[in-house]
Design a protein around this motif. Structure first.
Motif, PDB file in Angstrom:
ATOM      1  N   GLU A   1      -0.443   7.943   2.754  1.00 50.48           N
ATOM      2  CA  GLU A   1      -0.985   6.853   1.804  1.00 50.48           C
ATOM      3  C   GLU A   1      -2.396   6.696   2.098  1.00 50.48           C
TER       4      GLU A   1
ATOM      5  N   GLU B   1      -6.275  -0.070   3.691  1.00 53.80           N
ATOM      6  CA  GLU B   1      -5.582  -1.276   3.425  1.00 53.80           C
ATOM      7  C   GLU B   1      -4.849  -1.709   4.577  1.00 53.80           C
TER       8      GLU B   1
ATOM      9  N   ALA C   1       6.297  -3.272   3.646  1.00 56.49           N
ATOM     10  CA  ALA C   1       6.506  -2.186   2.555  1.00 56.49           C
ATOM     11  C   ALA C   1       5.483  -1.121   2.373  1.00 56.49           C
ATOM     12  N   TYR C   2       4.726  -1.015   3.471  1.00 64.76           N
ATOM     13  CA  TYR C   2       3.439  -0.176   3.266  1.00 64.76           C
ATOM     14  C   TYR C   2       3.804   1.068   2.701  1.00 64.76           C
TER      15      TYR C   2
ATOM     16  N   GLY D   1       5.756   2.686   0.567  1.00 69.49           N
ATOM     17  CA  GLY D   1       6.494   1.984  -0.611  1.00 69.49           C
ATOM     18  C   GLY D   1       7.417   3.153  -1.296  1.00 69.49           C
ATOM     19  N   HIS D   2       7.244   4.379  -0.888  1.00 70.40           N
ATOM     20  CA  HIS D   2       8.279   5.291  -1.456  1.00 70.40           C
ATOM     21  C   HIS D   2       9.306   5.520  -0.501  1.00 70.40           C
TER      22      HIS D   2
ATOM     23  N   HIS E   1      -1.370  -2.270  -3.655  1.00 73.93           N
ATOM     24  CA  HIS E   1      -1.012  -1.270  -2.733  1.00 73.93           C
ATOM     25  C   HIS E   1       0.202  -0.862  -3.289  1.00 73.93           C
ATOM     26  N   ILE E   2       1.373  -1.677  -3.317  1.00 70.77           N
ATOM     27  CA  ILE E   2       2.704  -1.217  -3.468  1.00 70.77           C
ATOM     28  C   ILE E   2       2.791  -0.664  -4.966  1.00 70.77           C
TER      29      ILE E   2
ATOM     30  N   LYS F   1       0.351   0.637  -6.925  1.00 72.31           N
ATOM     31  CA  LYS F   1      -0.266   1.857  -6.943  1.00 72.31           C
ATOM     32  C   LYS F   1       0.610   2.933  -6.587  1.00 72.31           C
ATOM     33  N   ASN F   2       1.280   2.631  -5.400  1.00 72.12           N
ATOM     34  CA  ASN F   2       2.008   3.666  -4.734  1.00 72.12           C
ATOM     35  C   ASN F   2       3.106   4.178  -5.730  1.00 72.12           C
TER      36      ASN F   2
ATOM     37  N   ILE G   1       3.588   7.853  -7.083  1.00 71.91           N
ATOM     38  CA  ILE G   1       4.882   8.835  -6.769  1.00 71.91           C
ATOM     39  C   ILE G   1       5.411   9.178  -8.195  1.00 71.91           C
TER      40      ILE G   1
END
Lengths: 475, 182
Positions: A93, A97, A137-138, A140-141, B165-166, B168-169, B173
């Motif tokens: 990631e 942040e 939730a860092y 996120g995948h 952040h979430i 964008k993640n 993906i």
């Protein structure tokens, strides 16, 4: 500007510097460096502030205890920070942040610890829990991380709603949101007693959610398992420390032990947290879930401190003694827990007890450190955890809380079982010799382990140095 | 008199909040939510804090509607969804919200024009005595409570970073999976 604000300001400026840095250059090392410098400066500043005179403002109160607790908080965060760089390298990631949110949640904790007003407490809590949502939730995948993040978001929102409701009802009675106003017994009793009891229980509900005490403990294991490791460490230490401090301050300042119902609620929650936490841990194979359940039990033990502040039959010196016990227990438990998490960060691929089996024969130093930490959590003599539990039992005996004491002893014995299971797993004969080859022990991790052993065993054998320091603060 | 109005408004708040939770359709739920906000702002008016009431309408009702529009703009998928929406919209589904809103409106009109003068006097004595002005609120926020403003700014910052952040993640993906599909 009050001198006592400086540590928080330093942490805040650290976070803002990282934000500015993100505009120009993305560099993990720089973010690591900035956050480290700001934490170190804040720590030094806090050390310097230890001898300052106490001062109280509308929103915050600063005295020897709060600065000691802030110091403890910054030390714990610093220990977690030391592991952050290598751990974040393994993530796929953006990494900068994480430092930003890390610092912001630390700031939230610092605000809560010193808060003297429902609004500053609530804002600090929200700052901390919103940052935690990001930290959880860092990745996120990852499905589990997503689930954990949503769970934490919704549950912390509900907990905040409960706290707000309780604070609103208390405001109706006392006419002020300041914690110190809770002491004044107003001549005109606007609300019936049950309404105030309701408000107190509302606030307890919210705080127990954050502390994951028994009726509100269901989220904690999923969260520890799903969240990134460092975030779990932060959740287990930073969040719980600051929430517990607020709970303790509310109960002492508001003199809430005057209500029999509150004492009953606290003892029921304490006893059931001890038993349920330890029983859930018994057959648990996942290491993080095991630690989560043990943290439920440990905060159950800590609730005894709140029961001790019984104002009917006590002198001022006993009150001091109770405070010392609480601080000692918090120091002991949190340092041990940070140690456990830093070991987990060093062995990132090992998730269950089976995978852990035979670690002792391959990586003896890590295994020995983990063993000592488990012994400390279980409360075996010559460790820091034993001394903490010893003081707690002593205080409970002196106040004759037999029921809670019996629960503490029995549930400690139950808890011993799973701590010893971890140690058994560690010294089993390994089946596969090559399975620990991915663990590389660098100098950083080694020195951290030595520091942890020094803290846990050193203070365990010579607890007087720590307890004298704490005595000085509360005296 | 005032109590009756308060009880009616509070009932409307509760009912519409319940309906907002139970409504299956997002649009309906949002409409009920707007009614809740309006009712809460009327309660603020009754309590004599007109500034809070105005803020309630501007920020909540306004912001929520804007958010709602954004979401529908993002989710808008052409003819099919339009047809679906047309299918979804019946007067019968909006009737509860309409009725609740009209009760609120009647109450407001009653307070403004039809309330007997003695009740209004009651209001002015009992409720409006320490009328809080915007200036006072500002003075408090930039006086003893100034740190709260800073903290809330940081709170918004952390929420913003988390959201960016979430999201964008998820986007990156998605691109990756699309590439792998190709």
């Amino acid at each position: 500007m009050n001198v006592h604000f400086y540590p928080s300001f330093i942490v805040m400026f650290g976070a803002l510097f990282i934000l500015i840095q993100l505009c120009f250059v993305r560099s993990q090392f720089l973010a690591y460096f900035i956050s480290g410098i700001s934490l170190l400066l804040a720590l030094l500043m806090q050390l310097f502030l230890q001898n300052q005179t106490s001062s109280t403002e509308t929103l915050f109160t600063f005295n020897a205890q709060t600065s000691f607790i802030s110091l403890l908080l910054l030390m714990i965060v610093g220990l977690i920070w030391a592991q952050l760089y290598n751990w974040l390298k393994t993530l796929n990631e953006h990494k900068e942040e994480y430092y930003l949110l890390f610092l912001l949640s630390t700031l939230g904790g610092l605000i809560m610890v010193a808060s003297n007003h429902f609004s500053s407490f609530f804002m600090g809590l929200e700052l901390m829990s919103l940052s935690f949502v990001g930290l959880i939730a860092y990745c996120g995948h990852d499905k589990k991380a997503q689930e954990a993040g949503i769970k934490y978001l919704i549950l912390s929102a509900i907990a905040s709603a409960f706290i707000l409701m309780g604070a609103a009802i208390l405001y109706l009675q006392f006419g002020s949101l300041s914690f110190t106003a809770l002491l004044h017994i107003t001549s005109t009793q606007l609300l019936p007693a049950w309404a105030i009891l309701c408000a107190i229980i509302f606030i307890f509900t919210g705080l127990f959610f954050k502390l994951s005490l028994v009726p509100c403990h269901l989220w904690v294991a999923d969260l520890f398992e799903g969240a990134p490791l460092v975030t779990s460490a932060m959740l287990a230490t930073l969040s719980k420390l600051s929430v517990f401090i607020v709970l303790w301050r509310l109960v002492t300042l508001g003199n809430w032990q005057q209500y029999q119902l509150i004492i009953d609620v606290l003892s029921i929650v304490a006893v059931s947290s001890m038993f349920i936490g330890n029983c859930l841990g018994l057959l648990q194979k996942n290491l993080l879930r095991l630690i989560a359940y043990s943290s439920i039990a440990h905060f159950g033990y800590l609730l005894i401190v709140l029961l001790l502040i019984n104002n009917h039959s006590m002198t001022f010196s006993i009150q001091n003694f109770n405070e010392q016990i609480m601080l000692f227990y918090l120091v002991a438990y949190l340092f041990t827990l940070v140690g456990v998490f830093s070991i987990f960060i060093q062995i990132p691929k090992i998730k269950t007890l089976d995978e852990l089996s035979g670690l002792f024969w391959q990586k003896p130093f890590i295994a020995i450190t983990l063993m000592l930490l488990m012994l400390s959590l279980a409360g075996i003599p010559l460790t820091l955890g034993f001394m903490a539990k010893f003081y707690l039992v002593m205080a409970a005996v002196s106040q004759q809380l037999w029921l809670v004491l019996a629960a503490l002893v029995i549930s400690s014995i139950i808890g011993m079982f799973y701590y010893l299971r971890v140690i058994m797993a560690l010294i089993k004969t390994p089946t596969d010799k090559a399975k620990f080859n991915h663990i590389n022990v660098d100098g950083n991790a080694l020195s951290l382990n030595i520091l942890i052993i020094f803290l846990v065993i050193g203070f365990g054998i010579f607890p007087s140095s720590l307890s004298q320091f704490i005595q000085q603060i509360t005296g | 008199m005032l109590e009756t109005i308060f009880i009616m408004t509070a009932t409307i708040t509760l009912i519409s909040a319940l309906l907002a939770i139970t409504a299956h359709n997002v649009v309906h739920a949002l409409l009920y939510l707007v009614v809740t906000m309006l009712a809460i702002s009327l309660i603020f008016f009754i309590l004599g804090s007109s500034f809070a009431a105005a803020l309630q309408i501007i920020v909540y009702a306004g912001a929520i509607m804007v958010l709602f529009i954004f979401v529908t703009m993002m989710l808008h998928q052409g003819e099919k969804s339009l047809a679906q929406e047309r299918h979804l919209f019946h007067f019968s589904t909006s009737i509860t919200a309409f009725v609740l809103c009209s009760i609120l409106f009647c109450e407001l009109a009653f307070i403004l024009f039809l309330a007997p003068s003695e009740t209004l006097n009651d209001i002015s004595i009992a409720q409006l005595a320490p009328a809080i002005t915007v200036k006072q609120i500002g003075q408090q926020l930039y006086g003893p409570y100034s740190l709260l403003v800073v903290i809330s700014a940081l709170m918004l910052l952390s929420a913003l970073i988390t959201a960016i952040h979430i999201s964008k993640n998820a986007a990156s993906i998605e691109i990756k999976t699309e590439e792998s599909n190709l």
